[in-house]
Design an enzyme around this catalytic site. Sequence first.
Site, PDB file in Angstrom:
ATOM      1  N   ASN A   9       6.831   8.993  47.583  1.00  0.00           N
ATOM      2  CA  ASN A   9       7.207  10.359  47.207  1.00  0.00           C
ATOM      3  C   ASN A   9       8.544  10.633  47.879  1.00  0.00           C
ATOM      4  O   ASN A   9       8.607  10.840  49.084  1.00  0.00           O
ATOM      5  CB  ASN A   9       6.124  11.341  47.691  1.00  0.00           C
ATOM      6  CG  ASN A   9       6.535  12.787  47.474  1.00  0.00           C
ATOM      7  OD1 ASN A   9       7.538  13.076  46.814  1.00  0.00           O
ATOM      8  ND2 ASN A   9       5.761  13.714  48.034  1.00  0.00           N
ATOM      9  N   TRP A  10       9.578  10.599  47.071  1.00  0.00           N
ATOM     10  CA  TRP A  10      10.922  10.722  47.645  1.00  0.00           C
ATOM     11  C   TRP A  10      11.277  12.171  48.006  1.00  0.00           C
ATOM     12  O   TRP A  10      12.323  12.421  48.596  1.00  0.00           O
ATOM     13  CB  TRP A  10      11.971  10.165  46.664  1.00  0.00           C
ATOM     14  CG  TRP A  10      11.870   8.685  46.427  1.00  0.00           C
ATOM     15  CD1 TRP A  10      10.946   7.819  46.967  1.00  0.00           C
ATOM     16  CD2 TRP A  10      12.722   7.890  45.593  1.00  0.00           C
ATOM     17  NE1 TRP A  10      11.176   6.546  46.520  1.00  0.00           N
ATOM     18  CE2 TRP A  10      12.264   6.551  45.674  1.00  0.00           C
ATOM     19  CE3 TRP A  10      13.831   8.164  44.784  1.00  0.00           C
ATOM     20  CZ2 TRP A  10      12.870   5.510  44.978  1.00  0.00           C
ATOM     21  CZ3 TRP A  10      14.436   7.133  44.088  1.00  0.00           C
ATOM     22  CH2 TRP A  10      13.964   5.816  44.186  1.00  0.00           C
ATOM     23  N   HIS A  96       0.951  19.018  46.000  1.00  0.00           N
ATOM     24  CA  HIS A  96       1.417  18.558  47.318  1.00  0.00           C
ATOM     25  C   HIS A  96       1.429  19.747  48.294  1.00  0.00           C
ATOM     26  O   HIS A  96       1.728  20.866  47.897  1.00  0.00           O
ATOM     27  CB  HIS A  96       2.812  17.938  47.200  1.00  0.00           C
ATOM     28  CG  HIS A  96       3.213  17.201  48.439  1.00  0.00           C
ATOM     29  ND1 HIS A  96       3.680  17.848  49.554  1.00  0.00           N
ATOM     30  CD2 HIS A  96       3.154  15.891  48.755  1.00  0.00           C
ATOM     31  CE1 HIS A  96       3.912  16.947  50.501  1.00  0.00           C
ATOM     32  NE2 HIS A  96       3.595  15.753  50.043  1.00  0.00           N
ATOM     33  N   GLU A  98       3.508  20.647  50.390  1.00  0.00           N
ATOM     34  CA  GLU A  98       4.784  21.365  50.469  1.00  0.00           C
ATOM     35  C   GLU A  98       4.895  22.371  49.329  1.00  0.00           C
ATOM     36  O   GLU A  98       5.501  23.432  49.469  1.00  0.00           O
ATOM     37  CB  GLU A  98       5.943  20.356  50.475  1.00  0.00           C
ATOM     38  CG  GLU A  98       6.028  19.651  51.828  1.00  0.00           C
ATOM     39  CD  GLU A  98       6.527  18.229  51.795  1.00  0.00           C
ATOM     40  OE1 GLU A  98       7.140  17.820  50.796  1.00  0.00           O
ATOM     41  OE2 GLU A  98       6.291  17.513  52.786  1.00  0.00           O
ATOM     42  N   GLU A 168      -3.902  14.041  52.190  1.00  0.00           N
ATOM     43  CA  GLU A 168      -2.745  14.189  53.069  1.00  0.00           C
ATOM     44  C   GLU A 168      -3.007  15.337  54.039  1.00  0.00           C
ATOM     45  O   GLU A 168      -2.769  16.503  53.697  1.00  0.00           O
ATOM     46  CB  GLU A 168      -1.485  14.485  52.247  1.00  0.00           C
ATOM     47  CG  GLU A 168      -1.145  13.411  51.240  1.00  0.00           C
ATOM     48  CD  GLU A 168       0.335  13.401  50.895  1.00  0.00           C
ATOM     49  OE1 GLU A 168       0.958  12.359  51.105  1.00  0.00           O
ATOM     50  OE2 GLU A 168       0.870  14.430  50.461  1.00  0.00           O
ATOM     51  N   GLY A 174       5.089  14.118  57.835  1.00  0.00           N
ATOM     52  CA  GLY A 174       6.432  14.231  58.410  1.00  0.00           C
ATOM     53  C   GLY A 174       6.451  14.465  59.906  1.00  0.00           C
ATOM     54  O   GLY A 174       7.486  14.790  60.473  1.00  0.00           O
ATOM     55  N   GLY A 234       5.963   9.168  52.298  1.00  0.00           N
ATOM     56  CA  GLY A 234       7.115  10.070  52.239  1.00  0.00           C
ATOM     57  C   GLY A 234       8.342   9.422  52.858  1.00  0.00           C
ATOM     58  O   GLY A 234       9.001   8.574  52.254  1.00  0.00           O
ATOM     59  N   GLY A 235       8.636   9.793  54.096  1.00  0.00           N
ATOM     60  CA  GLY A 235       9.849   9.323  54.767  1.00  0.00           C
ATOM     61  C   GLY A 235      10.063   7.816  54.695  1.00  0.00           C
ATOM     62  O   GLY A 235      11.180   7.351  54.438  1.00  0.00           O
TER      63      GLY A 235
HETATM   64  P1  13P Z   1       5.518  11.362  55.333  1.00  0.00           P
HETATM   65  O1  13P Z   1       5.138   9.946  54.999  1.00  0.00           O
HETATM   66  O2  13P Z   1       6.980  11.572  55.522  1.00  0.00           O
HETATM   67  O3  13P Z   1       4.685  11.892  56.463  1.00  0.00           O
HETATM   68  O4  13P Z   1       5.131  12.258  54.052  1.00  0.00           O
HETATM   69  C1  13P Z   1       3.910  12.089  53.464  1.00  0.00           C
HETATM   70  C2  13P Z   1       3.897  12.829  52.181  1.00  0.00           C
HETATM   71  O5  13P Z   1       3.993  14.031  52.159  1.00  0.00           O
HETATM   72  C3  13P Z   1       3.798  12.042  50.938  1.00  0.00           C
HETATM   73  O6  13P Z   1       3.544  12.848  49.850  1.00  0.00           O
END
Ligand code: 13P
Length: 256
Positions: A9-10, A96, A98, A168, A174, A234-235
């Site tokens: 997930n960019w 998600h 976010e 998640e 993050g 993510g990252g």
């Molecule tokens: P991170 O891997 O940066 O913690 O993010 C996870 C994420 O939100 C993937 O959707």
Amino acid sequence: MKKMLIAGNWKMNMTPSESINLVQSIIDGTKDKKISCDILVCPPFTSIDSVSRTVKGTNILYGAQNCHFESKGAYTGEISIPMLKELGCKYIIIGHSERRTYFFENDELINKKVKAVLGAGINLILCIGETLREREENRTFEVLKRQIEIGLNRVQPEQCIQIVIAYEPVWAIGTGISAEPEQIQEVHSFIKTELVRVLGKRASSIIVLYGGSVTDENAKSILELEDVHGGLIGGASLKTDIFLSIVDTAISILEK
Ligand code: 13P
């Protein structure tokens, strides 16, 4: 045999040209290998077309990070499912944390999107997870139950083959602090039971990914858990070497 999906997930990263470079480096790093897991990248909307052209003829899948539930209309700034379908997106991430936090998406809105994605014949990655406060108040299972029940309300059992769940924990996203393997296994097992309760026995084939600070260092201990069938990264998905190392870990677990 265990199935595994490693999805990147960019988020709001990568311009179209940067996206081409990133996905090309993933293609280069996987092309001489026998890849037994599925690899998916979810770039921002503006990069999907460039990514689709770059991955053509490879096994790399691509998808979107969000969509509107209506197929068209006066919704300034939104992107519809037919638009994504025409670009060849195979998956759409919905719910998600976010989007739940910064864009106030609640379970009812998420359910509208879920039904629209499934109705269009596209695969869904439904994200669920508790906040730190909810975990500390021992409400993790109650929250996940609600997210599953409302998020998947009125989904048909035959649509189970289009569904992927991503667990998640919000406190792990993050932060560099992944959930512990025991916590992950406990929750994934609960999610699988809930899915069957809500959708019937066809739901036993739904795979559950873990997401939240997955790196090349903790990937093995997470991906080898019984009820974990991949990761939503993510990252670490923005760094080719780390992402490919996570893919390698998945492959070596599948080969065992
Ligand atoms: P991170 O891997 O940066 O913690 O993010 C996870 C994420 O939100 C993937 O959707």
